[in-house]
Design an enzyme around this catalytic site. Structure first.
Site, PDB file in Angstrom:
ATOM      1  N   ASN A  88       0.837  -1.198   0.000  1.00  0.00           N
ATOM      2  CA  ASN A  88       0.000   0.000   0.000  1.00  0.00           C
ATOM      3  C   ASN A  88       0.868   1.242   0.000  1.00  0.00           C
ATOM      4  O   ASN A  88       1.955   1.268   0.576  1.00  0.00           O
ATOM      5  CB  ASN A  88      -0.964   0.005   1.189  1.00  0.00           C
ATOM      6  CG  ASN A  88      -0.414   0.744   2.388  1.00  0.00           C
ATOM      7  OD1 ASN A  88      -0.507   1.963   2.473  1.00  0.00           O
ATOM      8  ND2 ASN A  88       0.191   0.009   3.322  1.00  0.00           N
ATOM      9  N   ALA A  89       0.364   2.252  -0.698  1.00  0.00           N
ATOM     10  CA  ALA A  89       1.011   3.563  -0.725  1.00  0.00           C
ATOM     11  C   ALA A  89      -0.080   4.622  -0.627  1.00  0.00           C
ATOM     12  O   ALA A  89      -0.235   5.464  -1.509  1.00  0.00           O
ATOM     13  CB  ALA A  89       1.833   3.739  -1.997  1.00  0.00           C
ATOM     14  N   ILE A  90      -0.868   4.540   0.437  1.00  0.00           N
ATOM     15  CA  ILE A  90      -1.998   5.459   0.599  1.00  0.00           C
ATOM     16  C   ILE A  90      -1.502   6.902   0.701  1.00  0.00           C
ATOM     17  O   ILE A  90      -2.108   7.821   0.171  1.00  0.00           O
ATOM     18  CB  ILE A  90      -2.832   5.083   1.836  1.00  0.00           C
ATOM     19  CG1 ILE A  90      -3.302   3.627   1.740  1.00  0.00           C
ATOM     20  CG2 ILE A  90      -4.023   6.027   1.983  1.00  0.00           C
ATOM     21  CD1 ILE A  90      -4.121   3.302   0.526  1.00  0.00           C
ATOM     22  N   GLY A  91      -0.402   7.105   1.405  1.00  0.00           N
ATOM     23  CA  GLY A  91       0.170   8.450   1.470  1.00  0.00           C
ATOM     24  C   GLY A  91      -0.464   9.347   2.509  1.00  0.00           C
ATOM     25  O   GLY A  91      -0.577  10.559   2.314  1.00  0.00           O
ATOM     26  N   ASN A 119      -2.808   8.303  16.003  1.00  0.00           N
ATOM     27  CA  ASN A 119      -1.584   8.176  15.219  1.00  0.00           C
ATOM     28  C   ASN A 119      -1.320   9.509  14.526  1.00  0.00           C
ATOM     29  O   ASN A 119      -2.151   9.987  13.747  1.00  0.00           O
ATOM     30  CB  ASN A 119      -1.754   7.051  14.203  1.00  0.00           C
ATOM     31  CG  ASN A 119      -0.528   6.842  13.338  1.00  0.00           C
ATOM     32  OD1 ASN A 119      -0.244   7.622  12.440  1.00  0.00           O
ATOM     33  ND2 ASN A 119       0.179   5.757  13.576  1.00  0.00           N
ATOM     34  N   CYS A 149       6.428   6.250   8.092  1.00  0.00           N
ATOM     35  CA  CYS A 149       5.607   6.051   6.898  1.00  0.00           C
ATOM     36  C   CYS A 149       6.494   5.901   5.666  1.00  0.00           C
ATOM     37  O   CYS A 149       7.270   6.805   5.335  1.00  0.00           O
ATOM     38  CB  CYS A 149       4.655   7.212   6.701  1.00  0.00           C
ATOM     39  SG  CYS A 149       3.598   7.022   5.255  1.00  0.00           S
ATOM     40  N   GLY A 262       2.529  -6.492  12.806  1.00  0.00           N
ATOM     41  CA  GLY A 262       3.139  -7.019  11.589  1.00  0.00           C
ATOM     42  C   GLY A 262       2.716  -8.449  11.333  1.00  0.00           C
ATOM     43  O   GLY A 262       3.253  -9.378  11.940  1.00  0.00           O
TER      44      GLY A 262
END
Length: 322
Positions: A88-91, A119, A149, A262
């Site tokens: 994932n690379a939601i950003g 968070n 991140c 994890g």
């Protein structure tokens, strides 16, 4: 009501009380009814999941990562499946801290009364401080400072890749925070122990280990990366052995509690992670496969502990090296 029926109710109540107490734990002075926490980013702001089950079963909820200003995140596509996990690379997509406090937290509180972990992320030390200061005005129980991140173009993981930068952020947030501060670290470094110790030395109340590993997938038809920004964060069962190893390494070097995360998908995963040195765990991408996973683990975990001859989840903490 017959005496036998009454006796049955009494026995059931006693068993339930025993099962509840077997899971109770504490992190940085915050009591959790159990060690199971949905991870930030995989559970939205929490209330979205209330249609599946009573969220008050959970030990705590880590809400979606929050920055000072609203963020759209990265361009699509930003998710890709892979064997034993996902990229994932939601950003850091989020509506900004003011909107989170004004709109999202009240919606969560309509259906959940337990501890909330906020968070927080930033692209400068000042932004981390600003966001932490806003959350002082709320009833969140813990601040989870995300310096890990892997899919934001600037900031984020940059602060988590050296002991000096991690210490700077930790020190600045601790100066303003009125809540316990947990620092979430990246595994994409050569010496995570030194980084963890630098956070502890600057007053961190705990650590969250680990964030995603960097990975990539390429479309064999086009020859181009599947995720828009190329590399993305790998999560899921594939990273669990790495997470367990890092929790073990850090737990033997620091004296503050760890939330392990994890690849956790079942009761045995929870027990394994806690045995490595975690006090509580977060469940991430498994929620996207089975939205009931946290509920199921909480319900099954007491019997699993009894099966293994364990009287309390706290007996498991760090037993791999104690």
């Amino acid at each position: 009501m017959t005496d036998i029926a009454q006796e049955g109710i009494t026995m059931n109540c006693s068993k339930q009380t025993s099962y509840n107490s077997i899971l109770t734990t504490t992190i940085a002075g915050v009591e959790l009814k159990n060690p199971v926490i949905p991870a930030s980013g995989c559970f939205g702001f929490g209330y979205e999941m209330s249609r599946f089950y009573d969220l008050n079963l959970l030990g705590a909820i880590a809400i979606k990562g929050t920055t000072s200003q609203p963020r759209y995140g990265n361009e699509l596509p930003r998710i890709a499946e892979c064997p034993s996990g996902m990229l994932n690379a939601i950003g850091l997509q989020n509506p900004g801290v003011k909107a989170v406090i004004r709109e999202e937290l009240p919606k969560l509180r309509d259906c959940y009364t337990g501890p909330v972990i906020a968070n927080i992320s930033g692209f400068s030390v000042d932004e981390y401080v600003e966001v932490a200061s806003y959350f002082n005005q709320t009833d969140v129980a813990i601040l989870e400072v995300n310096i890990s991140c892997p899919n934001a173009k600037d900031g984020g993981m940059v602060f988590g890749t050296t002991a000096e930068a991690a210490a700077e952020v930790t020190r600045a947030v601790k100066e303003v925070a009125e809540k316990p501060v947990f620092v979430k670290l990246t595994p994409n470094v050569t010496d995570i122990v030194s980084i963890a110790k630098s956070c502890e030395n600057e007053g961190a109340d705990g650590l969250t280990l680990i964030n995603t590993l960097l990975g990539m997938r390429i479309d064999p038809r086009s020859g181009k990366p599947i995720v828009s920004i190329g590399a993305a964060g790998l999560s899921g069962p594939a990273i669990k052995p790495v997470a367990v190893r890092i929790v073990y390494q850090v737990a033997t070097a620091v004296n503050i509690p760890i939330i392990g995360v994890g690849g956790i998908c079942c009761c045995d995963d929870v027990i394994e992670m806690i045995s490595a040195g975690a006090t509580a765990v977060q469940i991430g991408s498994a929620n996207l496969i089975n939205p009931y996973v946290a509920k199921e683990i909480i319900e099954l975990l007491p019997a699993k502990l009894v099966e293994y001859g364990i009287d309390s989840i706290n007996e498991c903490i760090g037993r791999s090296f104690r």
